[in-house]
Design an enzyme around this catalytic site. Structure first.
Site, PDB file in Angstrom:
ATOM      1  N   ASN A   1      89.258 -32.506 -34.187  1.00 25.24           N
ATOM      2  CA  ASN A   1      88.342 -32.789 -35.220  1.00 25.24           C
ATOM      3  C   ASN A   1      88.917 -33.758 -35.363  1.00 25.24           C
ATOM      4  O   ASN A   1      90.091 -34.420 -36.578  1.00 25.24           O
ATOM      5  CB  ASN A   1      89.596 -31.733 -35.338  1.00 25.24           C
TER       6      ASN A   1
ATOM      7  N   LYS B   1      41.763 -56.184 -32.165  1.00 20.59           N
ATOM      8  CA  LYS B   1      41.636 -54.969 -32.052  1.00 20.59           C
ATOM      9  C   LYS B   1      42.707 -54.228 -31.402  1.00 20.59           C
ATOM     10  O   LYS B   1      42.692 -53.484 -31.739  1.00 20.59           O
ATOM     11  CB  LYS B   1      40.023 -54.605 -32.174  1.00 20.59           C
TER      12      LYS B   1
ATOM     13  N   ARG C   1      36.099 -54.315 -38.106  1.00 19.70           N
ATOM     14  CA  ARG C   1      35.733 -52.894 -39.577  1.00 19.70           C
ATOM     15  C   ARG C   1      37.334 -52.711 -39.234  1.00 19.70           C
ATOM     16  O   ARG C   1      37.514 -51.622 -40.081  1.00 19.70           O
ATOM     17  CB  ARG C   1      34.807 -51.656 -38.494  1.00 19.70           C
TER      18      ARG C   1
HETATM   19 CA    CA Z   1      31.816 -50.519 -30.276  1.00 20.64          CA
END
Ligand code: CA
Ligand code: UD1
Length: 457
Positions: A377, A22, A15
């Site tokens: 400077n 994952k 998913r």
């Molecule tokens: Ca799960």
């Protein structure tokens, strides 16, 4: 009694709709699995075993220097199968703590409570009450008040009445290793998904007369599972809130607590103010009274007391002393030290350089591989030509030097203390101290010159 942690991380995470395994998806700048490993490490376990499968090589490669025992699960036959693979040669008296690679926010304090119940010889389950329990395994209890746990039923196997139960199984559990191994060996895949369910050990424990204890999660947030990008983003919000709460508690002013990201560690002194949309990475410390403007990114840097970093700056491995001012729109690359009271202004890029006290590089300038003294400077549009195409060369500028605008300093080159460099000069030889050096063509005005007229055809 030692603890062995088993982390289940073999799932593909369909998913997420991503090629990245994952558990490697980043949450607050670190892979999901790194968060779980950190929670596990806080318990000082004897050993951490990670069950990996999908994208196994990439997962292993992402954690090269950690002491992890990798267990390969070629086919994902269920959580029970995964645990069974991970159990061989764990001393029977150890407590096994099962964590999930996709439940990253769990807190060590909660895990300690879980392990403590397992040390009493029980099967300890981490449970939570969810307003919407969809998708989770439901906790089944014996009838009557204070009915003990008798089982867990998965959503796909549950009756409508069981689906109404809001007490859910987080999946995290702890159990004495010997008992868990015996029960895991007896799991069968006779269910809707044809998988070996780890949750079935609950029924086996009840049958064997082993106590089953429910330990309630400290909060709903800490047991949230990451299955898709929406849940990943939601977990990011939870972490952001946790970080912001800690900083506010410590007295830091956050102009918008929802808009700060800390991917690493941030230490702040007193009366620090951080404006919205600032990203801190790695190890950052801000001294007393520091102000960080909006849209700034600071990585692995130290900012001294009273310094101000204006909006839209990028700082990396910088050592900024006290009372300095940087930006807006400045880029400070690795290896820069501002000793103190210095200024780096807008559209200035600095790398591998030291800028002495009270020195200013205010506008549109590139300073690379330079050592700049005190009270110097540097005029607008100045460039250290530090690279000759083969090597990087140094520029040294002495105290109180004044570099006019639009100067090219062709390194290696040295500008002496108190020297003045005329605007527009290309300095390719050392400029002596205390004198004016100009290296540009002289301006001429041509008397009587006329613009060419257009020729009519
Ligand atoms: Ca799960
Ligand atoms: C599991 C629980 C469920 C619980 C839920 C909480 C079971 C049977 N069910 O369901 O009761 O409410 O977690 O999130 O345990 N994994 C492997 N190898 C496998 C299968 C899974 O390593 O063969 C890993 C996954 O990568 C994941 C974890 O185990 O990190 C959970 O697996 P998942 O398939 O997501 O379990 P759920 O169906 O969500």
């Amino acid at each position: 009694m030692a603890t062995t942690v088993v982390i289940l991380a073999a799932g593909q995470g369909k998913r997420m709709r991503s090629d990245l395994p994952k558990v490697l998806h980043p949450l607050a700048g670190r892979p999901l699995l790194a968060h779980v490993l950190a929670a596990a490490a806080a318990l000082r376990p004897r050993e951490v075993r990670v069950v990996h499968g999908h994208g196994g090589e990439r997962v292993r490669a992402a954690f090269p220097d950690q002491r992890i025992s990798w267990v390969h699960q070629a086919e994902q036959q269920g959580t029970g199968h995964a645990v069974r693979l991970a159990l061989p040669r764990i001393p029977a008296r150890d407590v096994v703590l099962v964590l999930y690679g996709d439940v990253p926010l769990v807190q060590p304090a909660t895990l300690r409570r879980l392990v403590a119940r397992a040390r009493e010889g029980k099967l300890a389950l981490l449970t939570a009450g969810f307003a919407d329990p969809t998708g989770y395994g439901r906790i089944i209890r014996a009838a009557g008040r204070r009915g003990g746990i008798i089982g867990i039923v998965e959503e796909k196997d549950a009756t409508p009445a069981q689906r109404a139960i809001r007490e859910i199984n987080t999946g995290l559990m702890a159990c004495p290793a010997g008992a868990l191994a015996r029960m895991a060996a007896r799991l069968r895949a006779n269910n809707a998904q044809r998988e070996y369910y780890l949750t079935d050990v609950v029924g086996l424990a009840v049958k064997a007369g082993m106590g089953v204890a429910a330990v309630a999660a400290g909060s709903v947030d800490e047991v949230m599972g990451i299955n898709d990008k929406a849940q990943l983003a939601a977990a990011g919000c939870v972490l952001r809130q946790r970080t912001a709460a800690t900083l506010l508690q410590a007295g830091v002013t956050l102009v918008d607590p929802a808009r700060i990201d800390v991917h690493g560690s941030l230490r702040c002194g007193r009366d620090v103010t951080i404006h919205p949309d600032v990203l801190f990475e790695g190890d950052v410390s801000l001294g007393d009274g520091v102000i960080v403007g909006p849209f700034t990114r600071i990585r692995d840097s130290r900012v001294g007391t009273g310094s101000v970093i204006h909006s839209h700056c990028v700082l990396e491995s910088a050592d900024v002393g006290e009372r300095c001012e940087i930006g807006p729109f400045a880029r400070v690359r690795p290896g820069v030290k501002l000793v103190g009271d210095g200024r780096i202004g807008n559209f200035v890029e600095v790398k591998k350089s030291t800028i002495g006290r009270h020195s200013k590089v205010s506008h549109l300038t590139y300073i690379g591989d330079a050592t700049i003294g005190e009270h110097v400077n540097v005029g607008a549009g100045t460039i250290t030509c530090n690279y000759d195409g083969a090597n990087k060369n140094r520029t040294v500028i002495g105290d109180h030097a004044f570099i006019g605008s639009g100067v090219e300093l062709v390194a290696p080159v040295e500008v002496g203390a108190g020297a003045t460099i005329g605007a527009g000069s290309t300095i390719s030889k050392d400029a002596p101290p205390g004198q004016l050096t100009v290296a540009r063509s002289r301006q001429v005005t041509i008397a009587g010159w006329k613009r060419p007229a257009r020729v009519r055809k």
